[in-house]
Scaffold this motif. Structure first.
Motif, mmCIF file in Angstrom:
data_model
loop_
_atom_site.group_PDB
_atom_site.id
_atom_site.type_symbol
_atom_site.label_atom_id
_atom_site.label_comp_id
_atom_site.label_asym_id
_atom_site.label_seq_id
_atom_site.Cartn_x
_atom_site.Cartn_y
_atom_site.Cartn_z
ATOM 1 N N LYS A 4 0.856 -1.176 0.000
ATOM 2 C CA LYS A 4 0.000 0.000 0.000
ATOM 3 C C LYS A 4 0.896 1.231 0.000
ATOM 4 C CE LYS A 4 -3.502 2.358 2.723
ATOM 5 N NZ LYS A 4 -4.279 2.322 3.970
ATOM 6 N N VAL A 5 0.618 2.168 -0.891
ATOM 7 C CA VAL A 5 1.391 3.407 -1.000
ATOM 8 C C VAL A 5 0.892 4.382 0.068
ATOM 9 C CG1 VAL A 5 2.011 5.312 -2.526
ATOM 10 C CG2 VAL A 5 1.718 3.022 -3.471
ATOM 11 N N LEU A 6 1.830 4.941 0.859
ATOM 12 C CA LEU A 6 1.453 5.767 1.998
ATOM 13 C C LEU A 6 1.406 7.262 1.688
ATOM 14 C CD1 LEU A 6 3.412 3.850 4.764
ATOM 15 C CD2 LEU A 6 1.018 3.620 4.102
ATOM 16 N N TYR A 7 1.982 7.687 0.567
ATOM 17 C CA TYR A 7 1.851 9.075 0.126
ATOM 18 C C TYR A 7 2.095 9.147 -1.374
ATOM 19 C CZ TYR A 7 6.980 8.992 0.846
ATOM 20 O OH TYR A 7 8.321 8.662 0.834
ATOM 21 N N ASP A 8 1.620 10.217 -2.012
ATOM 22 C CA ASP A 8 1.799 10.378 -3.454
ATOM 23 C C ASP A 8 3.281 10.329 -3.786
ATOM 24 O OD1 ASP A 8 -0.918 10.774 -3.435
ATOM 25 O OD2 ASP A 8 -0.837 12.902 -3.907
ATOM 26 N N THR A 9 3.647 9.481 -4.726
ATOM 27 C CA THR A 9 5.062 9.321 -5.051
ATOM 28 C C THR A 9 5.244 8.677 -6.412
ATOM 29 O OG1 THR A 9 7.163 8.501 -4.191
ATOM 30 C CG2 THR A 9 5.304 7.033 -3.983
ATOM 31 N N GLN A 10 6.454 8.739 -6.911
ATOM 32 C CA GLN A 10 6.833 8.045 -8.140
ATOM 33 C C GLN A 10 7.791 6.936 -7.750
ATOM 34 O OE1 GLN A 10 8.549 10.445 -11.250
ATOM 35 N NE2 GLN A 10 9.183 8.666 -12.430
ATOM 36 N N ILE A 11 7.472 5.723 -8.142
ATOM 37 C CA ILE A 11 8.340 4.576 -7.913
ATOM 38 C C ILE A 11 8.653 4.007 -9.276
ATOM 39 C CG2 ILE A 11 8.559 2.304 -6.853
ATOM 40 C CD1 ILE A 11 6.555 3.234 -4.731
ATOM 41 N N SER A 12 9.945 3.972 -9.574
ATOM 42 C CA SER A 12 10.419 3.582 -10.902
ATOM 43 C C SER A 12 9.849 4.594 -11.902
ATOM 44 C CB SER A 12 10.013 2.144 -11.208
ATOM 45 O OG SER A 12 10.603 1.703 -12.393
ATOM 46 N N THR A 13 9.060 4.158 -12.850
ATOM 47 C CA THR A 13 8.502 5.095 -13.839
ATOM 48 C C THR A 13 7.007 5.309 -13.640
ATOM 49 O OG1 THR A 13 8.134 3.275 -15.393
ATOM 50 C CG2 THR A 13 10.231 4.464 -15.574
ATOM 51 N N ASN A 14 6.471 4.770 -12.542
ATOM 52 C CA ASN A 14 5.027 4.848 -12.297
ATOM 53 C C ASN A 14 4.712 5.864 -11.205
ATOM 54 O OD1 ASN A 14 4.576 2.709 -14.134
ATOM 55 N ND2 ASN A 14 5.039 1.234 -12.531
ATOM 56 N N LEU A 15 3.625 6.606 -11.400
ATOM 57 C CA LEU A 15 3.142 7.541 -10.389
ATOM 58 C C LEU A 15 2.036 6.861 -9.589
ATOM 59 C CD1 LEU A 15 2.900 10.790 -12.530
ATOM 60 C CD2 LEU A 15 4.649 10.210 -10.844
ATOM 61 N N TYR A 16 2.123 6.977 -8.261
ATOM 62 C CA TYR A 16 1.136 6.371 -7.381
ATOM 63 C C TYR A 16 0.539 7.439 -6.466
ATOM 64 C CZ TYR A 16 3.206 1.940 -8.792
ATOM 65 O OH TYR A 16 3.660 0.877 -9.521
ATOM 66 N N LYS A 17 -0.736 7.301 -6.178
ATOM 67 C CA LYS A 17 -1.431 8.175 -5.235
ATOM 68 C C LYS A 17 -1.483 7.491 -3.871
ATOM 69 C CE LYS A 17 -3.060 11.346 -8.113
ATOM 70 N NZ LYS A 17 -2.702 12.725 -8.032
ATOM 71 N N LYS A 18 -1.634 8.283 -2.827
ATOM 72 C CA LYS A 18 -1.759 7.753 -1.474
ATOM 73 C C LYS A 18 -2.930 6.766 -1.427
ATOM 74 C CE LYS A 18 -2.570 9.162 3.288
ATOM 75 N NZ LYS A 18 -2.760 10.275 4.200
ATOM 76 N N GLY A 19 -2.679 5.573 -0.868
ATOM 77 C CA GLY A 19 -3.718 4.555 -0.742
ATOM 78 C C GLY A 19 -3.753 3.549 -1.880
ATOM 79 N N ASP A 20 -3.006 3.811 -2.974
ATOM 80 C CA ASP A 20 -2.970 2.859 -4.078
ATOM 81 C C ASP A 20 -2.328 1.549 -3.624
ATOM 82 O OD1 ASP A 20 -4.098 4.655 -5.828
ATOM 83 O OD2 ASP A 20 -2.236 5.119 -6.891
ATOM 84 N N GLU A 21 -2.713 0.461 -4.280
ATOM 85 C CA GLU A 21 -2.056 -0.819 -4.061
ATOM 86 C C GLU A 21 -1.154 -1.092 -5.241
ATOM 87 O OE1 GLU A 21 -4.780 -3.961 -3.289
ATOM 88 O OE2 GLU A 21 -5.627 -2.988 -1.537
ATOM 89 N N MET A 22 0.023 -1.655 -4.960
ATOM 90 C CA MET A 22 0.967 -1.931 -6.033
ATOM 91 C C MET A 22 1.649 -3.256 -5.781
ATOM 92 S SD MET A 22 4.303 0.355 -5.066
ATOM 93 C CE MET A 22 5.198 -0.519 -6.290
ATOM 94 N N GLU A 23 2.257 -3.781 -6.811
ATOM 95 C CA GLU A 23 2.997 -5.025 -6.717
ATOM 96 C C GLU A 23 4.243 -4.888 -7.576
ATOM 97 O OE1 GLU A 23 1.696 -9.714 -6.715
ATOM 98 O OE2 GLU A 23 0.341 -8.208 -7.447
ATOM 99 N N PHE A 24 5.387 -5.300 -7.053
ATOM 100 C CA PHE A 24 6.632 -5.222 -7.809
ATOM 101 C C PHE A 24 6.752 -6.422 -8.735
ATOM 102 C CE2 PHE A 24 7.610 -2.628 -4.070
ATOM 103 C CZ PHE A 24 8.137 -1.502 -4.681
ATOM 104 N N VAL A 25 7.434 -6.216 -9.879
ATOM 105 C CA VAL A 25 7.654 -7.312 -10.815
ATOM 106 C C VAL A 25 8.651 -8.293 -10.216
ATOM 107 C CG1 VAL A 25 7.096 -5.948 -12.858
ATOM 108 C CG2 VAL A 25 9.442 -6.047 -12.058
ATOM 109 N N GLN A 26 8.588 -9.523 -10.677
ATOM 110 C CA GLN A 26 9.501 -10.563 -10.215
ATOM 111 C C GLN A 26 10.944 -10.136 -10.464
ATOM 112 O OE1 GLN A 26 8.407 -13.275 -8.729
ATOM 113 N NE2 GLN A 26 10.395 -14.230 -8.434
ATOM 114 N N GLY A 27 11.788 -10.271 -9.457
ATOM 115 C CA GLY A 27 13.197 -9.935 -9.600
ATOM 116 C C GLY A 27 13.566 -8.533 -9.147
ATOM 117 N N THR A 28 12.610 -7.763 -8.614
ATOM 118 C CA THR A 28 12.912 -6.424 -8.113
ATOM 119 C C THR A 28 13.861 -6.548 -6.922
ATOM 120 O OG1 THR A 28 10.745 -5.619 -8.809
ATOM 121 C CG2 THR A 28 11.922 -4.280 -7.204
ATOM 122 N N ASP A 29 14.841 -5.659 -6.855
ATOM 123 C CA ASP A 29 15.840 -5.665 -5.786
ATOM 124 C C ASP A 29 15.149 -5.583 -4.419
ATOM 125 O OD1 ASP A 29 18.112 -5.430 -4.247
ATOM 126 O OD2 ASP A 29 18.603 -3.412 -4.921
#
Length: 81
Positions: A4-29
């Motif tokens: 769960k994203v806790l504040y508006d941010t950019q992770i990698s090349t994606n922009l996420y809003k607070k409260g969004d759910e995300m999942e990293f691709v296989q092999g992420t550091d």
């Protein structure tokens, strides 16, 4: 694992809003993910089973309905008006 994203941010090349759910691709550091958790950018979402239906006391038995007035344990003929 989902996060769960806790504040508006950019992770990698994606922009996420607070409260969004995300999942990293296989092999992420894993250290990258750990850093994001440490700075309170994301938090893991616990994967839970669907909650089971319970009554207010927390028991799992469904309420049984009496089939007729004899199952109530009350003699209706003895009730005074």
């Amino acid at each position: 694992m989902k996060f769960k994203v806790l504040y508006d941010t950019q992770i990698s090349t994606n922009l996420y809003k607070k409260g969004d759910e995300m999942e990293f691709v296989q092999g992420t550091d894993e250290l990258f993910i750990k850093r994001l958790i440490d700075i309170n950018c994301i938090e893991p979402i616990a994967e839970q089973d669907k909650p089971k239906l319970t009554d207010k006391r927390g028991t799992k038995k469904p309420k049984e309905q009496p089939k007729d007035d004899q199952d109530l344990g009350i003699d209706l003929d003895e009730i005074e008006e």
